[in-house]
Design an enzyme around this catalytic site. Sequence first.
Site, mmCIF file in Angstrom:
data_model
loop_
_atom_site.group_PDB
_atom_site.id
_atom_site.type_symbol
_atom_site.label_atom_id
_atom_site.label_comp_id
_atom_site.label_asym_id
_atom_site.label_seq_id
_atom_site.Cartn_x
_atom_site.Cartn_y
_atom_site.Cartn_z
ATOM 1 C CG HIS A 19 -8.285 -3.351 -2.416
ATOM 2 N ND1 HIS A 19 -9.168 -2.580 -3.132
ATOM 3 C CD2 HIS A 19 -8.010 -2.661 -1.279
ATOM 4 C CE1 HIS A 19 -9.418 -1.466 -2.464
ATOM 5 N NE2 HIS A 19 -8.736 -1.488 -1.324
ATOM 6 C CG PHE A 20 -8.725 -9.744 1.037
ATOM 7 C CD1 PHE A 20 -9.404 -9.837 2.246
ATOM 8 C CD2 PHE A 20 -9.148 -10.508 -0.022
ATOM 9 C CE1 PHE A 20 -10.490 -10.690 2.383
ATOM 10 C CE2 PHE A 20 -10.242 -11.357 0.103
ATOM 11 C CZ PHE A 20 -10.908 -11.445 1.315
ATOM 12 C CG HIS A 21 -6.786 -3.032 3.193
ATOM 13 N ND1 HIS A 21 -6.073 -1.867 3.051
ATOM 14 C CD2 HIS A 21 -7.957 -2.833 2.545
ATOM 15 C CE1 HIS A 21 -6.796 -0.991 2.360
ATOM 16 N NE2 HIS A 21 -7.949 -1.557 2.036
ATOM 17 C CG ASN A 35 -11.815 -0.561 4.090
ATOM 18 O OD1 ASN A 35 -12.082 -1.017 5.196
ATOM 19 N ND2 ASN A 35 -10.665 0.038 3.832
ATOM 20 C CG ASP A 52 -2.025 0.990 1.162
ATOM 21 O OD1 ASP A 52 -3.186 0.564 1.161
ATOM 22 O OD2 ASP A 52 -1.749 2.214 1.111
ATOM 23 C CB ILE A 53 0.869 4.239 -2.253
ATOM 24 C CG1 ILE A 53 1.951 5.163 -2.773
ATOM 25 C CG2 ILE A 53 -0.397 5.007 -1.965
ATOM 26 C CD1 ILE A 53 3.012 4.481 -3.541
ATOM 27 C CD GLN A 77 -14.614 -0.640 -2.586
ATOM 28 O OE1 GLN A 77 -15.725 -0.972 -2.162
ATOM 29 N NE2 GLN A 77 -14.063 -1.173 -3.659
HETATM 30 P P1 5GP Z 1 -9.642 1.171 0.258
HETATM 31 O O1 5GP Z 1 -9.914 2.423 1.058
HETATM 32 O O2 5GP Z 1 -10.198 1.273 -1.141
HETATM 33 O O3 5GP Z 1 -10.019 -0.079 0.970
HETATM 34 O O4 5GP Z 1 -8.075 1.088 0.143
HETATM 35 C C1 5GP Z 1 -7.363 1.664 -0.900
HETATM 36 C C2 5GP Z 1 -5.911 1.633 -0.517
HETATM 37 O O5 5GP Z 1 -5.153 1.827 -1.685
HETATM 38 C C3 5GP Z 1 -5.511 2.739 0.466
HETATM 39 O O6 5GP Z 1 -4.965 2.134 1.640
HETATM 40 C C4 5GP Z 1 -4.495 3.550 -0.294
HETATM 41 O O7 5GP Z 1 -3.407 3.962 0.500
HETATM 42 C C5 5GP Z 1 -4.033 2.603 -1.388
HETATM 43 N N1 5GP Z 1 -3.642 3.258 -2.628
HETATM 44 C C6 5GP Z 1 -4.275 4.286 -3.249
HETATM 45 N N2 5GP Z 1 -3.645 4.597 -4.402
HETATM 46 C C7 5GP Z 1 -2.592 3.747 -4.505
HETATM 47 C C8 5GP Z 1 -1.564 3.586 -5.479
HETATM 48 O O8 5GP Z 1 -1.486 4.287 -6.488
HETATM 49 N N3 5GP Z 1 -0.663 2.602 -5.242
HETATM 50 C C9 5GP Z 1 -0.716 1.808 -4.132
HETATM 51 N N4 5GP Z 1 0.229 0.879 -3.995
HETATM 52 N N5 5GP Z 1 -1.671 1.928 -3.197
HETATM 53 C C10 5GP Z 1 -2.595 2.890 -3.380
#
Ligand code: 5GP
Length: 134
Positions: A98-100, A85, A29-30, A92
């Site tokens: 995606h899984f975290h 999420n 995760d970035i 989300q």
């Molecule tokens: P969500 O909130 O959709 O469950 O999680 C999205 C995740 O993707 C966040 O934790 C965010 O930091 C990560 N993320 C967003 N943009 C990028 C990206 O360009 N590259 C990577 N590796 N992670 C990202």
Amino acid sequence: MECIFCKIVEGDLPCYKIYEDKRLIAFLDINPVNKGHVLVCPKDHYLNFLDTPVDLIKDLIVAAHYLAAAVTEAVGAKDFNLGINNGKIAGQMIDHVHFHIIPRFTNDNLHPWPGKTLADDEMKRIMGNIKKLV
Ligand code: 5GP
Ligand code: ZN
């Protein structure tokens, strides 16, 4: 395609890739919640958990099981959170399922899932409403 994760899958955006197979990819995760925070997602684009075919969900779970062990060992964590999420209200941000995998450390000050106390009759009503649908 506007989806960031599809661009990562296609190699049009860089990522810190830790794993890839025919159907899945996993990368750091970035903006990690903790070091070793990994995202595991299918290469094909599906919006969320319920939109994703069950056989692919099984693949994701198996990969998450395998990767969680490696990730926690690599960063020196014993425990981790594994989750999705699902939907905007649930946090989300990226509309590509995606899984975290989030490694956890002693005193890392993350406090997920604060609990509520519901009355017995409300618990029974909720249980009944769910059971009608399963
Ligand atoms: P969500 O909130 O959709 O469950 O999680 C999205 C995740 O993707 C966040 O934790 C965010 O930091 C990560 N993320 C967003 N943009 C990028 C990206 O360009 N590259 C990577 N590796 N992670 C990202
Ligand atoms: Zn996508």
